[in-house]
Enzyme design. Structure first.
Site, short mmCIF file in Angstrom:
data_model
loop_
_atom_site.label_atom_id
_atom_site.label_comp_id
_atom_site.label_asym_id
_atom_site.label_seq_id
_atom_site.Cartn_x
_atom_site.Cartn_y
_atom_site.Cartn_z
N CYS A 164 25.94 28.33 28.70
CA CYS A 164 26.37 28.55 30.09
C CYS A 164 27.88 28.65 30.26
O CYS A 164 28.36 28.97 31.36
CB CYS A 164 25.82 27.45 30.99
SG CYS A 164 26.60 25.83 30.75
N LYS A 187 2.40 4.63 1.41
CA LYS A 187 2.60 5.18 2.75
C LYS A 187 2.23 6.66 2.70
O LYS A 187 3.00 7.50 2.24
CB LYS A 187 4.04 5.01 3.21
CG LYS A 187 4.25 5.47 4.66
CD LYS A 187 5.68 5.24 5.10
CE LYS A 187 5.84 5.66 6.56
NZ LYS A 187 5.54 7.08 6.78
N LYS A 229 10.76 3.07 2.50
CA LYS A 229 10.65 4.50 2.24
C LYS A 229 11.34 4.88 0.93
O LYS A 229 12.22 4.20 0.44
CB LYS A 229 11.29 5.28 3.40
CG LYS A 229 10.63 5.06 4.77
CD LYS A 229 9.29 5.74 4.85
CE LYS A 229 9.41 7.25 4.85
NZ LYS A 229 10.11 7.83 6.00
N ASP A 274 1.53 10.46 3.54
CA ASP A 274 2.23 11.46 4.35
C ASP A 274 1.19 12.42 4.91
O ASP A 274 1.04 13.55 4.45
CB ASP A 274 3.25 12.20 3.50
CG ASP A 274 4.18 13.07 4.34
OD1 ASP A 274 4.17 12.90 5.57
OD2 ASP A 274 4.89 13.91 3.77
N GLU A 330 0.83 -1.19 0.00
CA GLU A 330 0.00 0.00 0.00
C GLU A 330 0.87 1.25 0.00
O GLU A 330 2.02 1.22 0.47
CB GLU A 330 -0.91 0.01 1.24
CG GLU A 330 -1.78 -1.22 1.38
CD GLU A 330 -2.51 -1.26 2.72
OE1 GLU A 330 -2.53 -0.23 3.42
OE2 GLU A 330 -3.05 -2.32 3.07
N CYS A 376 30.18 25.39 26.33
CA CYS A 376 28.76 25.47 26.01
C CYS A 376 28.41 26.90 25.62
O CYS A 376 28.73 27.85 26.36
CB CYS A 376 27.94 25.04 27.23
SG CYS A 376 26.16 25.32 27.04
N CYS A 412 27.18 19.43 26.95
CA CYS A 412 27.48 20.46 27.94
C CYS A 412 27.61 19.78 29.29
O CYS A 412 26.75 18.98 29.69
CB CYS A 412 26.35 21.49 27.97
SG CYS A 412 26.39 22.57 29.41
N TYR A 419 -7.06 2.11 6.06
CA TYR A 419 -6.18 1.02 5.64
C TYR A 419 -6.01 -0.11 6.64
O TYR A 419 -5.38 -1.11 6.33
CB TYR A 419 -4.80 1.56 5.27
CG TYR A 419 -4.16 2.44 6.31
CD1 TYR A 419 -3.46 1.91 7.38
CD2 TYR A 419 -4.23 3.82 6.22
CE1 TYR A 419 -2.85 2.70 8.32
CE2 TYR A 419 -3.62 4.64 7.15
CZ TYR A 419 -2.94 4.07 8.20
OH TYR A 419 -2.35 4.89 9.14
N CYS A 442 22.73 24.41 33.62
CA CYS A 442 22.78 25.12 32.34
C CYS A 442 21.38 25.62 32.00
O CYS A 442 20.42 24.83 31.98
CB CYS A 442 23.26 24.17 31.24
SG CYS A 442 23.19 24.86 29.57
#
Length: 700
Positions: A429, A139, A336, A141, A137, A426, A442, A248, A448
């Protein structure tokens, strides 16, 4: 209404209907009800012919006249409009979307763009259940939904959500013309079906054109347009948007066809729309691969978006034997399409800090259209990926949407002469950046600010502490106001402080304070999920909770010797589903004194995580297999049996003690039980067996 009804001469509104009527007020109530009933039947048939079969019986003008007449009759005589076609125009705006449980789990499916992975799936299927045929079938979206019917009448619709619960979008879905409000033929008494709601590409283009003309922002793609529309709280707005649906799968039914082919045939009988032109059957995996390649060729010619194909085992009995994993079924695979690619220029590279402290570099791009979506940002994943690609600011790069969703840079096409070095600190921070293989984190932990705000939001979600009314916008507001710096500060909030903030009243403030107070006795696994420990989701948290028992078993003191962390990490590696990488990330989290301080503060505020209930060993050594439908989900049965020391497997073997048989069971498991001499129990006998062992059924 059946086809025989549709062709019957007893309904004057089917073929060459009258379009002029005497005033509704001139009828008595009995005549009005009879005429309204005939009009509803006729309009349902016209909807089916127009939207599902694309073969209308009458003109649009005639249809409009019949519809207007029905509206007039229902209004003049205050007739019951439950599941009337007039509901298509939408109702009163909703205050919010309620959350409802699904009749059966809406699980995902494994997926790949590689034929080798599909062949692996096929090999496993044939190894476990023998030769099978596949249903292939498109797929879609779009947005996956559950639609529930009882006695052939629309009852409810819900989004997929987390697979167990979703948003109730019944009012919105009732406005979609391709969703029947009354099923045709002879439907089962109980039926829950899965479908995909989408916006046709031509309608999407038209909608975006109208939005631009009205000075509104256009939707990025048809899927976003469908999702945004379906969650609109005003059903009348949804009714004006051009949504459609394909069905489906059967999620739950009092009568379940034995194959997917038979189910799709029954969908036709019931008036449920199927993508007939592009559903095919394959006897082997090569046929499924050929199907995907042909669908890739016609993809752009369709009036709806697809991002691949779905290959499903046809036999429902074989599906039962294959079973499911925690989040996906084992009898279907999504093959896919390759992602779409375009070329653009990198204008800058910024580093984002996630909830768990992971640093993700993001390329800021000259906007480019990739598969119908305007892309201006793309992930670079991690420092090693930047080095591997050799990407720098000013480069011309090829961009794709992974899975046609997440934009990412895949290669440098032209060197722009710039350079880029990943930061050692980071960017939020200033804490040192730790490297773990290709990843960067980090080291600031919950101190942070970037991790702090995200961790507070995560602390409140379902599956964690489940604090009702504490969404992302409110978390940001509390942080900006200086009321909350760490999750433990939530337990200091007062009604007086909250009502001073914009948008808060006494009631909403009190509700939040009460909701936070109610979370002081969470299960240990929910508490662990809420802490935002890297790599620890719900399943891993449950495993850790079972292993450690109480929060006191974790290293939480202000000064913890190194050998205690060594022993802690060694113990972590013995936990099921926790490998060396996860164990190391969990150790890192608890080795950070700022994180331990937040946990100690939570405990000081009265948060007392409760051990996970493991039941006991009442069913130790007992192995059962379930076939058919029980009054509770199969996953609930599995959790109950395993919590008391037993085992639930997907197929009957010589080690099986009992086969539990529900409604509409599969034949092969019963045959296997007969062949191997395995006793069978119906649901009542199963409940009695559990009671004899001190286990209550059904579980609460």
């Amino acid at each position: 209404m059946s086809d025989a009804d549709a062709d019957s001469e007893s309904n004057p509104y089917l073929r060459d209907p009258p379009t002029e009527f005497e005033p509704a007020e001139s009828l008595d109530r009995d005549d009005a009800e009879r005429q309204a009933s005939l009009l509803r039947e006729a309009i349902r048939e016209h909807d089916h012919r127009y939207y599902v079969q694309a073969n209308p019986l009458i003109s649009d003008a005639a249809y409009d006249a019949l519809f207007s007449r029905l509206v007039a009759l229902e209004g003049a005589f205050d007739l019951d409009t439950t599941n009337s076609p007039t509901n298509r125009v939408g109702g009163e705006p909703l205050e919010k979307l309620e959350t409802v449980g699904h009749t059966a789990p809406m699980l995902s499916i494994d997926q790949s763009t590689e034929a080798a992975d599909l062949r692996e799936f096929d090999e496993r299927v044939r190894r476990e259940v023998g030769d099978v045929a596949y249903v292939c079938e498109p797929k879609f979206d779009g947005l996956s939904v559950e639609v529930v019917y009882e006695d052939g009448q629309f009852v409810r619709a819900a989004t997929r959500g987390d697979g167990q619960r979703g948003d109730d979008v019944s009012a919105q879905v009732k406005t979609i013309p391709t969703v029947p409000l009354s099923l045709r033929g002879d439907p089962p008494g109980r039926l829950a079906v899965r479908g995909e709601i989408y916006m046709p590409k031509p309608a999407f283009a038209d909608l975006n054109g109208r939005r631009v003309e009205a000075g509104e922002d256009p939707f990025a793609n048809p899927r976003n347009a469908a999702a945004g529309t379906l969650r609109n709280l005003d059903p009348s707005v949804v009714a004006e948007r051009p949504l459609a649906v394909f069905f489906y799968d059967i999620l739950d039914s009092s009568v379940t066809p034995e194959t997917q082919r038979a189910a799709l045939d029954r969908f036709h009988d019931w008036g449920l729309r199927v993508a007939d032109d592009y559903v095919e059957f394959a006897d082997d995996v090569d046929g499924a691969i050929d199907y995907r390649d042909r669908m890739l060729d016609v993809r752009d010619d369709l009036d709806y978006e697809i991002d691949g194909t779905v290959i499903k085992v046809d036999s429902r009995d074989a599906r039962e034997q294959l079973g499911e994993k925690s989040r996906s079924v084992r009898w279907a695979f999504a093959y896919k399409f390759p992602a779409r690619h375009e070329v653009t220029t990198v204008r800058d590279i910024v580093v984002q800090v996630g909830r768990t402290g992971r640093l993700t570099p993001v390329a800021l791009l000259d906007p480019v259209d990739v598969g119908g979506v305007t892309v201006s940002r793309a992930t670079l994943h991690n420092p090693d990926e930047i080095a591997s690609l050799g990407v720098a600011i000013g480069d011309r790069v090829r961009v794709k949407r992974a899975g046609d969703v997440i934009p990412q840079v895949v290669e440098v096409v032209e060197d722009g002469g710039g350079t880029y070095e990943f930061p050692d600190e980071c960017p939020v921070c200033g804490s040192p950046v730790d490297r773990d293989g290709p990843l960067a984190f980090c080291s600031g932990g919950l101190s942070c600010p970037a991790q702090r705000e995200a961790s507070i939001g995560h602390f409140a979600v379902k599956g964690a502490m489940d604090i009702d009314g504490l969404g992302g916008e409110r978390v940001a507001q509390l942080v900006d106001a200086g009321l909350v710096e760490t999750v433990s500060d939530l337990y200091d909030l007062t009604v007086e402080e909250l009502v001073e903030l914009e948008g808060w009243g006494e009631t909403s403030a009190q509700n939040l304070v009460d909701a936070i107070e109610e979370t002081k006795s969470p299960s240990l696994d929910s508490f662990l999920v809420g802490l935002s420990i890297p790599e620890v989701g719900e399943a891993t948290a449950r495993a850790l909770a079972r292993e450690f028992g109480t929060i006191a078993e974790f290293p939480l003191d202000e000064d913890v010797p190194e050998d205690r962390f060594d022993a802690f990490e060694d113990r972590l590696t013995t936990v099921p589903d926790v490998g060396e990488t996860v164990a190391h990330r969990v150790r890192d989290f608890f080795e950070n004194e700022d994180n331990r301080a937040v946990i100690r503060s939570l405990l000081d505020h009265g948060v007392a995580p409760e051990p996970v209930e493991t039941g006991g060993d009442e069913l130790a050594g007992v192995t059962v297999v379930v076939t058919g439908t029980l009054q509770v989900s199969r996953s609930a049965v599995k959790e109950l049996v395993e919590a008391h020391g037993g085992n639930v497997t997907g197929s009957v073997s010589g080690n099986t003690d009992y086969l539990v048989v529900g409604e509409n069971p599969g034949q092969s498991k019963r045959d296997d039980a007969d062949e191997k001499g395995v006793p069978t129990l119906d649901e009542e006998e199963f409940a009695a067996f559990l009671a004899d062992h001190g286990v209550a059924y059904p579980p609460e």
